[in-house]
Scaffold this motif. Structure first.
Motif, mmCIF file in Angstrom:
data_model
loop_
_atom_site.group_PDB
_atom_site.id
_atom_site.type_symbol
_atom_site.label_atom_id
_atom_site.label_comp_id
_atom_site.label_asym_id
_atom_site.label_seq_id
_atom_site.Cartn_x
_atom_site.Cartn_y
_atom_site.Cartn_z
ATOM 1 N N MET A 1 33.069 16.723 -31.356
ATOM 2 C CA MET A 1 32.273 16.758 -30.114
ATOM 3 C C MET A 1 33.131 16.278 -28.958
ATOM 4 S SD MET A 1 29.159 17.578 -29.648
ATOM 5 C CE MET A 1 27.745 17.501 -28.597
ATOM 6 N N LYS A 2 33.391 17.143 -28.014
ATOM 7 C CA LYS A 2 34.242 16.737 -26.903
ATOM 8 C C LYS A 2 33.475 16.829 -25.580
ATOM 9 C CE LYS A 2 38.871 17.056 -25.229
ATOM 10 N NZ LYS A 2 40.194 17.627 -25.443
ATOM 11 N N PHE A 3 33.546 15.732 -24.838
ATOM 12 C CA PHE A 3 32.861 15.678 -23.545
ATOM 13 C C PHE A 3 33.843 15.970 -22.407
ATOM 14 C CE2 PHE A 3 30.316 13.129 -26.350
ATOM 15 C CZ PHE A 3 29.010 13.213 -25.893
ATOM 16 N N GLY A 4 33.362 16.637 -21.381
ATOM 17 C CA GLY A 4 34.153 16.837 -20.167
ATOM 18 C C GLY A 4 33.384 16.272 -18.981
ATOM 19 N N VAL A 5 34.069 15.481 -18.163
ATOM 20 C CA VAL A 5 33.427 14.905 -16.967
ATOM 21 C C VAL A 5 34.043 15.570 -15.739
ATOM 22 C CG1 VAL A 5 33.007 12.803 -15.643
ATOM 23 C CG2 VAL A 5 33.068 12.700 -18.142
ATOM 24 N N VAL A 6 33.234 16.303 -15.002
ATOM 25 C CA VAL A 6 33.739 17.035 -13.835
ATOM 26 C C VAL A 6 34.022 16.061 -12.686
ATOM 27 C CG1 VAL A 6 33.187 18.794 -12.106
ATOM 28 C CG2 VAL A 6 32.521 19.154 -14.489
ATOM 29 N N VAL A 7 35.146 16.284 -12.022
ATOM 30 C CA VAL A 7 35.504 15.453 -10.870
ATOM 31 C C VAL A 7 35.510 16.323 -9.616
ATOM 32 C CG1 VAL A 7 37.230 13.910 -9.884
ATOM 33 C CG2 VAL A 7 36.964 14.043 -12.375
ATOM 34 N N PHE A 8 34.493 16.125 -8.781
ATOM 35 C CA PHE A 8 34.456 16.791 -7.467
ATOM 36 C C PHE A 8 35.079 15.836 -6.450
ATOM 37 C CE2 PHE A 8 30.470 18.456 -9.484
ATOM 38 C CZ PHE A 8 30.795 19.799 -9.477
ATOM 39 N N PRO A 9 35.543 16.351 -5.312
ATOM 40 C CA PRO A 9 35.915 15.425 -4.249
ATOM 41 C C PRO A 9 34.660 14.655 -3.837
ATOM 42 C CG PRO A 9 36.542 17.702 -3.716
ATOM 43 C CD PRO A 9 35.676 17.759 -4.928
ATOM 44 N N GLY A 10 34.676 13.348 -3.953
ATOM 45 C CA GLY A 10 33.493 12.561 -3.590
ATOM 46 C C GLY A 10 32.681 12.080 -4.783
ATOM 47 N N SER A 11 33.037 12.543 -5.994
ATOM 48 C CA SER A 11 32.383 11.973 -7.185
ATOM 49 C C SER A 11 32.781 10.508 -7.263
ATOM 50 C CB SER A 11 32.875 12.669 -8.467
ATOM 51 O OG SER A 11 32.455 14.004 -8.511
ATOM 52 N N ASN A 12 31.844 9.631 -7.629
ATOM 53 C CA ASN A 12 32.249 8.221 -7.765
ATOM 54 C C ASN A 12 31.698 7.555 -9.022
ATOM 55 O OD1 ASN A 12 29.620 7.687 -7.116
ATOM 56 N ND2 ASN A 12 30.029 6.806 -5.117
ATOM 57 N N CYS A 13 31.076 8.345 -9.899
ATOM 58 C CA CYS A 13 30.629 7.784 -11.175
ATOM 59 C C CYS A 13 31.393 8.442 -12.317
ATOM 60 C CB CYS A 13 29.135 7.991 -11.370
ATOM 61 S SG CYS A 13 28.164 7.179 -10.102
#
Lengths: 228, 92
Positions: free
Chosen positions: A1-13
């Motif tokens: 099980m692999k998770f991906g966390v998206v990083v947008f400009p302005g993401s802070n969590c």
């Protein structure tokens, strides 16, 4: 099980979410830059909280047009598991992956506080670690968390058990007094029709370690792990 | 050159707490600051204004089509918002 966390400009969590998955839950996790166009390696995609693109135009509206979102939409439509937290929930609504919209809090204040939410449906990939009706303590931090949908949509959400979390009192009563933002039916989190996409305003990643005051958010990540 | 002037605002029935707050502020001004009658202001609505300028090669019909698409796809969220726009021809 692999998770991906998206990083947008302005993401802070994004870092909090990554930290919890890697260090607390012990899962495989990677960041996904907003310009990424290949999501083949992931089982769960998380859109984290923050202020993507400065909340310009409408919350979540600009992020919805970033290159990665085209792939997230494809991923979600082919049954991939997607979790949107806070701003991530707003992005999912703008992308049309979830119904309704999040508008400005009814009292016009940014709310940063712990709230109680009730598990209205524990038969989902995201909430199966919880008991039905369990009351969870998690923080919220938002200015636009006031969930709105037309009557027809609400009827469908209710009839198909797609409301997963509702703001409630410590003893589990879903009452207007415990509604922190004006959301219809105290809605704090909902699913799409196929139940592979969850959007929620409270922050489970900020309630995943005892030292931070609550571990109640862990159940969401553990539920997803049990999918594998 | 054609320009489009777009106003996006909330649909009727969608809570617009900012407008409500502005309305309350307006009608609660102390006597003597605003002219007679401002307490009869019934409603305030808020919205966003966009001005879009097109290249010279775009005619009126095309400008209208493009503006409509921009409104439907990006500038407004049809779940909660409505829009109106006007096209104007301006010289550079």
């Amino acid at each position: 099980m692999k998770f991906g966390v998206v990083v947008f400009p302005g993401s802070n969590c994004d870092h909090d979410t990554y930290h919890v998955l890697k260090k607390v839950v012990g899962a495989k996790v990677e960041y996904i830059w907003h310009k990424e166009t290949t999501l083949n390696f992931f089982d769960v995609i998380i859109l984290p909280g923050g202020f993507s693109y400065g909340d310009y135009l409408r919350v979540g509206a600009v992020a919805r047009f970033s290159p990665v979102m085209r792939e997230v939409i494809k991923f979600a439509n082919s049954g991939g598991l997607v979790l949107g937290i806070c701003n991530g929930f707003q992005v999912l609504l703008e992308a049309g992956l979830l119904p309704g919209s999040l508008i400005t809090n009814d009292h016009l204040r940014f709310r940063c506080q712990d709230v109680y939410i009730k598990v209205a449906n524990n038969k989902t990939c995201f909430s199966r670690s919880y008991e039905s009706g369990q009351v969870l303590k998690m923080p919220i931090a938002h200015y636009s968390g006031n969930y709105f949908a037309d009557k027809e949509t609400l009827k469908i959400l209710e009839g198909t058990e797609r409301i997963v979390f509702q703001y409630c009192s410590l003893d589990g009563n879903v009452i207007p007094e415990e509604n922190p933002n004006g959301s219809i039916l105290n809605i704090a989190g909902i699913l799409n029709e196929n139940k592979n996409i969850l959007g929620m305003m409270p922050h489970p990643e900020r309630a995943a370690e005892k030292i931070l005051g609550s571990e109640d958010g862990l159940g969401i990540f553990n539920s997803l792990l049990r999918e594998s | 050159m054609w320009i489009a002037k777009v106003i996006v605002s909330y649909k009727t029935g969608i809570l617009d707490p900012e407008a409500k707050t502005i309305h309350n502020a307006l009608i609660s001004f102390p006597e003597g600051i605003l002219s007679e009658g401002y307490r009869d202001i019934n409603k305030v609505e808020t919205g966003k204004y966009f001005q879009i300028s097109f290249s010279d090669s775009i005619d009126r019909e095309k400008a209208e089509e493009l503006t409509k698409q921009a409104c439907d796809k990006i500038l407004s969220n049809p779940v909660i918002q409505k829009y109106t726009f006007q096209l104007e021809e301006v010289s550079k």
